[in-house]
Design a protein around this motif. Structure first.
Motif: not given
Length: 74
Positions: A7-34
């Motif tokens: 697998f090319p490195l840009p593909l792996i980097a894109a999946f990693f960025a998607l995982y981090v950004i998408w996952g952090s969204t739910y974490l921030v929402i969970r903390i923010g609504v408090e």
């Protein structure tokens, strides 16, 4: 049978960025609504996203939208 697939490195980097950004969204929402009401938190998120997109487009050289009277601001 074909060999192992690489697998090319840009593909792996894109999946990693998607995982981090998408996952952090739910974490921030969970903390923010408090601490803030949900609609205020959504408004802050949308304003931040709009400001980031506007800055990115200006950095890419896209001209700013004209003002209310049809002329460029300034």
């Amino acid at each position: 049978m074909p060999g192992p697939r690489r697998f090319p490195l840009p593909l792996i980097a894109a999946f990693f960025a998607l995982y981090v950004i998408w996952g952090s969204t739910y974490l921030v929402i969970r903390i923010g609504v408090e601490y803030w009401p949900p609609l205020l938190l959504a408004g802050i998120r949308f304003c931040m996203a709009g400001a980031l997109m506007y800055g990115y487009l200006r950095w890419r050289g896209v001209p700013a939208r004209p003002g209310r009277n049809g002329r460029p601001p300034g």
